[in-house]
Design a protein around this motif. Sequence first.
Motif, PDB file in Angstrom:
ATOM      1  N   LYS A  28      32.568  12.621  93.896  1.00  0.00           N
ATOM      2  CA  LYS A  28      32.692  12.126  92.519  1.00  0.00           C
ATOM      3  C   LYS A  28      31.345  12.144  91.816  1.00  0.00           C
ATOM      4  CE  LYS A  28      36.349   8.676  91.906  1.00  0.00           C
ATOM      5  NZ  LYS A  28      36.546   7.231  91.691  1.00  0.00           N
ATOM      6  N   LYS A  30      33.764  13.636  83.509  1.00  0.00           N
ATOM      7  CA  LYS A  30      33.403  13.711  82.090  1.00  0.00           C
ATOM      8  C   LYS A  30      31.990  13.201  81.872  1.00  0.00           C
ATOM      9  CE  LYS A  30      35.382  10.897  79.065  1.00  0.00           C
ATOM     10  NZ  LYS A  30      36.403  10.360  78.120  1.00  0.00           N
ATOM     11  N   THR A  69      37.690  10.685  87.569  1.00  0.00           N
ATOM     12  CA  THR A  69      38.963  10.184  88.084  1.00  0.00           C
ATOM     13  C   THR A  69      38.908  10.180  89.608  1.00  0.00           C
ATOM     14  OG1 THR A  69      39.947  12.393  88.232  1.00  0.00           O
ATOM     15  CG2 THR A  69      40.174  11.230  86.123  1.00  0.00           C
ATOM     16  N   GLU A  70      39.995   9.741  90.218  1.00  0.00           N
ATOM     17  CA  GLU A  70      40.097   9.828  91.672  1.00  0.00           C
ATOM     18  C   GLU A  70      40.123  11.294  92.096  1.00  0.00           C
ATOM     19  OE1 GLU A  70      39.931   7.415  94.006  1.00  0.00           O
ATOM     20  OE2 GLU A  70      39.408   6.176  92.283  1.00  0.00           O
ATOM     21  N   ARG A  71      39.795  11.543  93.351  1.00  0.00           N
ATOM     22  CA  ARG A  71      39.689  12.904  93.868  1.00  0.00           C
ATOM     23  C   ARG A  71      41.068  13.372  94.346  1.00  0.00           C
ATOM     24  NH1 ARG A  71      36.756  16.459  93.577  1.00  0.00           N
ATOM     25  NH2 ARG A  71      36.831  16.986  95.777  1.00  0.00           N
ATOM     26  N   ARG A 108      43.783  16.722  88.136  1.00  0.00           N
ATOM     27  CA  ARG A 108      43.809  15.302  88.508  1.00  0.00           C
ATOM     28  C   ARG A 108      42.524  14.909  89.241  1.00  0.00           C
ATOM     29  NH1 ARG A 108      49.837  12.952  89.635  1.00  0.00           N
ATOM     30  NH2 ARG A 108      50.916  14.104  87.994  1.00  0.00           N
ATOM     31  N   SER A 109      41.547  15.777  89.130  1.00  0.00           N
ATOM     32  CA  SER A 109      40.227  15.488  89.675  1.00  0.00           C
ATOM     33  C   SER A 109      39.206  15.861  88.606  1.00  0.00           C
ATOM     34  CB  SER A 109      39.981  16.294  90.958  1.00  0.00           C
ATOM     35  OG  SER A 109      38.753  15.955  91.540  1.00  0.00           O
ATOM     36  N   GLU A 150      34.505  17.417  79.568  1.00  0.00           N
ATOM     37  CA  GLU A 150      35.383  16.986  80.647  1.00  0.00           C
ATOM     38  C   GLU A 150      35.984  18.225  81.294  1.00  0.00           C
ATOM     39  OE1 GLU A 150      38.669  13.587  81.044  1.00  0.00           O
ATOM     40  OE2 GLU A 150      39.396  15.302  79.879  1.00  0.00           O
ATOM     41  N   ASN A 158      44.629  12.846  97.972  1.00  0.00           N
ATOM     42  CA  ASN A 158      43.272  12.328  97.801  1.00  0.00           C
ATOM     43  C   ASN A 158      42.423  12.912  98.928  1.00  0.00           C
ATOM     44  OD1 ASN A 158      40.879  10.887  97.776  1.00  0.00           O
ATOM     45  ND2 ASN A 158      41.836   8.913  97.394  1.00  0.00           N
ATOM     46  N   GLU A 182      31.905   9.587  83.807  1.00  0.00           N
ATOM     47  CA  GLU A 182      33.007   8.942  84.518  1.00  0.00           C
ATOM     48  C   GLU A 182      33.796  10.019  85.255  1.00  0.00           C
ATOM     49  OE1 GLU A 182      36.496   8.225  81.429  1.00  0.00           O
ATOM     50  OE2 GLU A 182      34.567   7.540  80.585  1.00  0.00           O
TER      51      GLU A 182
END
Length: 429
Positions: A353, A226, A108-110, A222-223, A322, A182, A106
């Motif tokens: 991603k 995992k 997160t947002e970039r 924040r990017s 992660e 982003n 998975e």
Amino acid sequence: MEISSRVPGFYKMSIEERKQYIIDLYDLSEEDAVQLLDQVSLPEETADKMIENVVGTFSLPLGLGLNFLIDGKDYIIPMAVEEPSIVASASYIAKIVREAGGFKTEATERIMIGQIQVVGCPDFDKAKRAILAEKETLIRAANDAYPSLVARGGGAEELEVRIINESDSKYNQMLIVHLYVNTCDAMGANIINTMAESLAPVVEHLTDGKVYLRILSNYADRSLAKATCTIPPELLASDGFTGEEVRDGVVHAYEFAASDPYRAVTHNKGIMNGIDPVIIATGNDWRAVEAGAHAYASRHGQYSSMTTWSVDEAGNLVGELELPMSLGIVGGASRVHPMAKLAYKILRVGSAKELARVIVSVGLAQNLGALKALVSDGIQKGHMALHSRSVAMAAGASGDLVDIIAKKLVESNEIRVGYAKKLMEEYAK
């Protein structure tokens, strides 16, 4: 196009046979086939446009990580690296994990971070309030500086302000603006630097301070990406060790790294053994990813293991990795270096991603490969067998003699250049 990463006997093929296999498997264009078959992976005229003072190019072996099944999709993974056993180890563990259902991932947002440093504010609390009062205006101004990113669905989304070293001298006191952007499928360094620099005059005006640094942060927390895997113990058994013994040894080895920075550094270097080669092969900034990964390993106040390994209620070995991933699939060397462009065609990733999810899967595989070797036969058995070829070449062997000398070195358990030279002299008589 259905492509399987299971290629039994790939290591037994000649280099020419492997290249032709990949050309046929991916139905590569004539241009791409020539790039793969060409001995010059990076033309000097291209290199001269990439960095300064070019006098040549420096090649690394490019291998393929096989057997990877990630979120139900097969991946053949290009890996550029000089150290023996890395590609073999990753492929071996990927086969085991494949039999257990593959890696699950998975991301997160970039979101990447830009930082603006302000010093010399007459009143830091007042300056912070002034910035926050104009937050939406500043975010719009940042996006005005890079409208093409907004058109692609990205752009600045949030802004925060921190005051650090409040009780220290005037040279230590500072206000830091964080701009969260982003970056879509770009790594985002140039984007964020442009945005941060465009805001600097406004920030100075609002704070009555002096702006010095305005630059991205490579701590991309924040990017995140995992990867996890769950492996029944019977798949871990090997060479006189039961699966349960290997499983428990892996968990004990992880606990060692989680508790002791001296072990954690080596443990994590092994993880980056898998991650860096993919970063390099795809033309990304491996130094940025390394820096962010090691910082993330220290986020709880002590440098610790990047991975976690545990045993679930069913007795399976469960692994997780992660990490922050400051990378992209557009811009920079990723679309300039000819072999990087070919690497993307082999990888078949459609977004930054997806690339990040693939990379953490390789890192997790590499970690398990090292730990499994350490807690069973020891790291040297497999590594030195592969290293023996390098030792043979260092002693002057070439052609078929490389494998002959390498085999003798392994059989004698004396994998040294000096002994290899002695064997060479014997064969020369």
